[in-house]
Design a protein around this motif. Sequence first.
Motif, PDB file in Angstrom:
ATOM      1  N   VAL A 271      33.225  14.996  24.146  1.00  0.00           N
ATOM      2  CA  VAL A 271      33.566  14.661  22.756  1.00  0.00           C
ATOM      3  C   VAL A 271      32.348  14.065  22.065  1.00  0.00           C
ATOM      4  N   GLY A 274      29.742  16.606  21.197  1.00  0.00           N
ATOM      5  CA  GLY A 274      30.122  17.320  19.974  1.00  0.00           C
ATOM      6  C   GLY A 274      29.857  16.474  18.741  1.00  0.00           C
ATOM      7  N   TRP A 275      30.167  15.200  18.850  1.00  0.00           N
ATOM      8  CA  TRP A 275      29.947  14.300  17.713  1.00  0.00           C
ATOM      9  C   TRP A 275      28.451  14.162  17.418  1.00  0.00           C
ATOM     10  N   LEU A 278      27.251  17.263  15.691  1.00  0.00           N
ATOM     11  CA  LEU A 278      27.662  17.332  14.286  1.00  0.00           C
ATOM     12  C   LEU A 278      26.832  16.368  13.445  1.00  0.00           C
ATOM     13  N   CYS A 279      26.577  15.159  13.968  1.00  0.00           N
ATOM     14  CA  CYS A 279      25.752  14.202  13.230  1.00  0.00           C
ATOM     15  C   CYS A 279      24.338  14.750  13.029  1.00  0.00           C
ATOM     16  N   PRO A 332      35.248  13.717   9.640  1.00  0.00           N
ATOM     17  CA  PRO A 332      34.768  13.962  11.008  1.00  0.00           C
ATOM     18  C   PRO A 332      34.834  12.755  11.949  1.00  0.00           C
ATOM     19  N   TRP A 335      38.197  12.652  13.586  1.00  0.00           N
ATOM     20  CA  TRP A 335      38.482  13.580  14.692  1.00  0.00           C
ATOM     21  C   TRP A 335      37.999  12.969  15.999  1.00  0.00           C
ATOM     22  N   THR A 336      36.791  12.374  15.921  1.00  0.00           N
ATOM     23  CA  THR A 336      36.197  11.811  17.128  1.00  0.00           C
ATOM     24  C   THR A 336      36.977  10.587  17.604  1.00  0.00           C
ATOM     25  N   HIS A 356      39.890  18.730  19.432  1.00  0.00           N
ATOM     26  CA  HIS A 356      38.883  17.907  18.753  1.00  0.00           C
ATOM     27  C   HIS A 356      37.479  18.423  19.044  1.00  0.00           C
ATOM     28  N   VAL A 357      37.230  18.712  20.330  1.00  0.00           N
ATOM     29  CA  VAL A 357      35.899  19.182  20.722  1.00  0.00           C
ATOM     30  C   VAL A 357      35.583  20.503  20.024  1.00  0.00           C
ATOM     31  N   LEU A 360      34.749  19.860  16.418  1.00  0.00           N
ATOM     32  CA  LEU A 360      33.435  19.236  16.267  1.00  0.00           C
ATOM     33  C   LEU A 360      32.311  20.269  16.397  1.00  0.00           C
ATOM     34  N   THR A 364      29.711  21.580  13.562  1.00  0.00           N
ATOM     35  CA  THR A 364      28.267  21.499  13.826  1.00  0.00           C
ATOM     36  C   THR A 364      27.590  22.800  13.408  1.00  0.00           C
TER      37      THR A 364
END
Lengths: 378, 309
Positions: A271, A274-275, A278-279, A332, A335-336, A356-357, A360, A364
């Motif tokens: 997770v 993925g976060w 995306l960041c 977003p 979600w995380t 969620h993953v 994400l 991304t």
Amino acid sequence: MKNAWFIARKDLKYMMRQWGALLWLFVMPIVFFYFIGTAMGGLSMVTGGRTQLAIKVPGDAGFLADEVIRYLEKDDFEITRSETDLAFQSASPRLSFPSNFTEDVLGGTKTVLELTRQESGLAKDYDEMRARRAILTVLAQLAAAEKAGRAPTPESLAALDEVPRALTLKAAPAGERLEIPMGLDQSIPGMMVMFTLIVLLTSGASTLVQERNEGLLKRLASTPISRRELVMGKWIGKMILGAVQIAFAMLAGSVLFSFGWGPRLPMILLVMLGWGALCASLGLWLGCTARTEAQAVGIGVLAACVLAALGGCWWPIEITPSWVQGLQKLVPPGWTMDALHKLISFRAGAASAIPHVLVLFAATWVVGLVAARRFRYE
Amino acid sequence: MIEVERLRKSYGSFVAVDDVSFTVQPGKIFGLLGPNGAGKSTAIGCISGLLQPTEGRVRVNGYDVVKEGKAAKQGLGVVPQELSLYEDVSATENLLFWGAAYGMRGSELKGRTHDVLTYTGLLDRAEEPVKNYSGGMKRRINFGCAIMHRPKVLLLDEPTVGVDPQSRVRLFEMVKEQVAHGTSVLYTTHYMQEAELLCDELAIFDHGKLIADGTLEDLRGMVGEKDILRLAGNFDAEKARAALTPLPDVQVVTAESDRIRLSVADASRRLPELFEAITRAGGEVRETTLSQPSLETLFLKLTGKELRR
Ligand SMILES: Nc1ncnc2c1ncn2[C@@H]1O[C@H](COP(=O)(O)OP(=O)(O)OP(=O)(O)O)[C@@H](O)[C@H]1O
Ligand SMILES: [Mg+2]
């Protein structure tokens, strides 16, 4: 790919050179873990699964006091008997039994148990609820014994305890644990999610703006490094910065605050990967969009704080009104956080975070593509 | 070698480079001379692959810049007009970065960095952050970054702006040394003396167009024996123009309010004749300036503009 990797390494190096970035990366998260964590109901209840409860039982309190204590232990309290009065007075939460407790209860005299807790808030309510439950259970046992025509003795009560209940109340949120994540359970995942976003939206974006404004990207355009490799390299550099932030936050949580990530650690890592990705895309996009460094940093901090608040990084989203909980699903960080709460606090199965993953990583990809199209050398 | 064929670059309806062709041979310096906004940097951008040409073709060392970008860029070094350096890190770090950007690694990269530091005269301050450098030192390291990978083609966009005389001399020496090794150099400037001193071939550039090109001798020939004469005083520019134009061998270059520029052969002898013409047109000459023929006068003659900012 060799070129992209080269750009990524240099990008990371230049981002890490700024002292501001280092402060956000390594100092502020710890400060915020602590302050947000303590502001929200104390460290004690959260660090272990069980709450410590100090008790004082006078010698003549009798067997009903032991009954109450037995039910408190069943309800996840870890009972400690303080050696001295002073130690008892400084413990929190603490419960004191009056003298002649059993005698007074059986004789129908009003008696008072005193539960004291320093912090107020949800943690206190929760302690109170469990203490009440223990007392009510004992009273119910007494009533049941009387109805069955037995004298209330330790033996008769123990026998009653074996009888299956016609009606029991089992209050539990989804998952095995009862608690809404409070204190460090909330602040460590929440602040980790927020700081990853802040670092990549500020340092990540502003270095790109600076390189463009100083003509460095333009100069890179005349080297054999292609536009694709350059954009990819910038993204990877930011992704690594995010990974450093996440790894540091998770380690600091474990080492400094003895935070337990629980049995779903691999899924938690996925997770967070993925976060971070995306960041990195969001940081790249802001870097391709902002005109000045000040603009990048300003928008970055503001957006990160607002999104983090809506996403439930500052406080557990479970305590907010339902319309706020609805908003969480749109941002977003929400979600995380939802995935992390499921995996860490509610001990849900790893599969519960798969959607969620997927979301994400899809985000991304989309944000990354938009950023790549916006990318300008000058 | 650089081959530019009918290059055109427009921004919307504005044409920044208009139908330009030239070739720079190995071991030669080609000067692009033009005032601000002439389109010099735009032309360099098209050659370096930064800008997509609207029309035409550019080849560097035989590779098409658009279609074979990587190969073309590998043999190309660019010294941008604006200093483009990582200011917070040292000269060494900068050289290592730009060398590596062209694929250099390991001991080759380290050795070359040391050589370039020595060559640019920055060895003793190599570990200081570039932001502490003087303008001239920054220009030298800006140049150094472009030659790390020993390019066969070098594009220099006004490399001497804001430079002290010593650094300027050092930069000239370095350019000449590169050329001696067979490098083709494209050198843009708006300093006439630089162009005269350095370039084997020159092109005069204005409003995106090449208005004259050739060797220094070719261009001097185009100026011919004519002098540039500036007259100022009380007269109406248009009336004066009408009075002067019919005279043999007199060419009006510019005429604005109370001053006029003429291109005249053997000007000193013809002054009385010119004064008389203006007096007849109802004016009066207060001031005269006579300049000997030079590239500066050629530029003036061709564009009606002074070259200097
Ligand atoms: N991105 C752009 N969009 C629109 N016009 C542009 C753009 N870039 C340059 N121009 C215009 O193209 C013309 C040529 O600019 P260029 O920078 O090539 O001139 P230059 O000869 O290098 O001038 P200088 O000596 O000032 O460097 C100028 O009029 C400029 O305003
Ligand atoms: Mg220019």
